[in-house]
Design an enzyme around this catalytic site. Structure first.
Site, PDB file in Angstrom:
ATOM      1  N   HIS A 175       7.817   1.336   4.502  1.00  0.00           N
ATOM      2  CA  HIS A 175       7.930   2.618   3.469  1.00  0.00           C
ATOM      3  C   HIS A 175       7.269   3.769   4.092  1.00  0.00           C
ATOM      4  O   HIS A 175       7.194   4.636   3.302  1.00  0.00           O
ATOM      5  CB  HIS A 175       7.296   2.139   2.173  1.00  0.00           C
TER       6      HIS A 175
ATOM      7  N   VAL B 146       1.696   2.692   2.919  1.00  0.00           N
ATOM      8  CA  VAL B 146       1.720   4.241   3.929  1.00  0.00           C
ATOM      9  C   VAL B 146       0.403   4.538   4.344  1.00  0.00           C
ATOM     10  O   VAL B 146       0.536   5.436   5.283  1.00  0.00           O
ATOM     11  CB  VAL B 146       2.416   5.127   2.732  1.00  0.00           C
TER      12      VAL B 146
ATOM     13  N   GLY C  17      -1.859  -9.345  -1.047  1.00  0.00           N
ATOM     14  CA  GLY C  17      -1.863  -7.881  -1.596  1.00  0.00           C
ATOM     15  C   GLY C  17      -0.492  -7.095  -2.241  1.00  0.00           C
ATOM     16  O   GLY C  17      -0.809  -5.937  -2.370  1.00  0.00           O
ATOM     17  N   THR C  18       0.394  -8.026  -2.363  1.00  0.00           N
ATOM     18  CA  THR C  18       1.476  -7.403  -2.901  1.00  0.00           C
ATOM     19  C   THR C  18       2.045  -8.133  -4.145  1.00  0.00           C
ATOM     20  O   THR C  18       1.854  -9.287  -4.186  1.00  0.00           O
ATOM     21  CB  THR C  18       2.481  -7.246  -1.994  1.00  0.00           C
TER      22      THR C  18
END
Ligand code: NAD
Length: 240
Positions: free
Chosen positions: A104, A88, A170-171
């Site tokens: 998101h 975000v 990075g997830t």
């Protein structure tokens, strides 16, 4: 020009000082997700939810894009770069990336509680109880909370289908439907995943796994791809 589609998560902003989501015993910056990031939390205690996101917004404003965000922006000289982010924050945009799809939502924007189509850039402002849209409804963060629909997922699936190279950075691949995008790119293209921890359990064997932080791994991978594109600009390639 080749099209590079990148799925990013909270880990790409970790080296800019923004905490990831599942770092600390299931807490996000000290709060339980159910108390700050769900429609139920908003119904029960909107002041608390606003306070939480106002603090996150302050942190994002103070953060700076890191070398991984910048490398993606620079890579636009070499390839068409389409970034699908679960983040975000606006660090991709502040680094200079121009095609960024926020699955998101965006913390710098507010949205009307009665009309989801009305959103507004907050600039330097916070959201307070009593801040209203032009039709008189309370403003809320323009964030997709847990349990809410993810309208941008359809566009994201379309972007994945355009990819010549697919990169995940990075997830934890634990949040759906975002995680399902790893099944949506053409099967014959090269795919990479960068993460300093063990590979997420749902990551398929078609991915080349690069165990590194985003700042270490992404500029290196993009350099490698750039060389490959320059040597074989008109060809499809299938391995590195
Ligand atoms: P996650 O917290 O579930 O997973 C983060 C992943 O990043 C982990 O797999 C971790 O190993 C990895 N990681 C940690 N440090 C890294 C580094 N330096 N380089 C590369 N990888 C690193 O995050 P998620 O999968 O994005 O899901 C979290 C949800 O929380 C998202 O929906 C997102 O909207 C929200 N969130 C956003 C932000 C942000 O905008 N910066 C921050 C926290 C949470």
């Amino acid at each position: 020009m080749h099209t590079c589609v990148i799925l990013t998560g909270a880990g790409i902003s970790a080296e800019s000082g923004l905490q990831t989501f599942r770092g600390q015993g299931g807490l996000w910056e000290g709060s339980r997700v159910e108390e700050v990031a769900t429609p139920q939390a908003w119904a029960q205690d909107p002041a608390r939810v606003l306070r939480f996101y106002n603090q996150r917004r302050d942190q994002v404003r103070a953060a700076r894009p890191n070398a991984a965000h910048r490398a993606l922006a620079e890579f636009q000289q070499i390839a068409e770069v389409r970034i699908i982010t679960q983040n975000v924050d606006d660090l991709h945009e502040r680094a200079g990336s121009t095609q960024v799809l926020h699955l998101h939502g965006e913390i710098r924007r507010a949205r009307s509680t009665s009309n989801p189509a009305f959103t507004v850039d907050l600039g330097e402002k916070d959201i307070a109880l009593g801040d209203l849209c032009p039709h008189g409804s309370q403003l809320r963060p323009d964030i997709v909370w847990f349990g809410e629909a993810v309208p941008a997922i359809h566009e994201a699936v379309h972007w994945c289908a355009l990819a010549d190279v697919f990169i995940v950075v990075g997830t934890s691949l634990a949040v759906y439907p975002a995680a399902s995008l790893i099944d949506c790119f053409p099967p014959e293209i090269p795919a990479f995943c960068i993460n300093p921890d063990a590979a997420p359990s749902n990551l398929g064997s078609e991915f080349t796994y690069i165990q590194a932080t985003a700042v270490e791994g992404l500029p290196r991978l993009l350099n490698h791809l750039a060389q490959n594109f320059q040597e074989r600009p008109h060809e499809h390639f299938d391995c590195f």
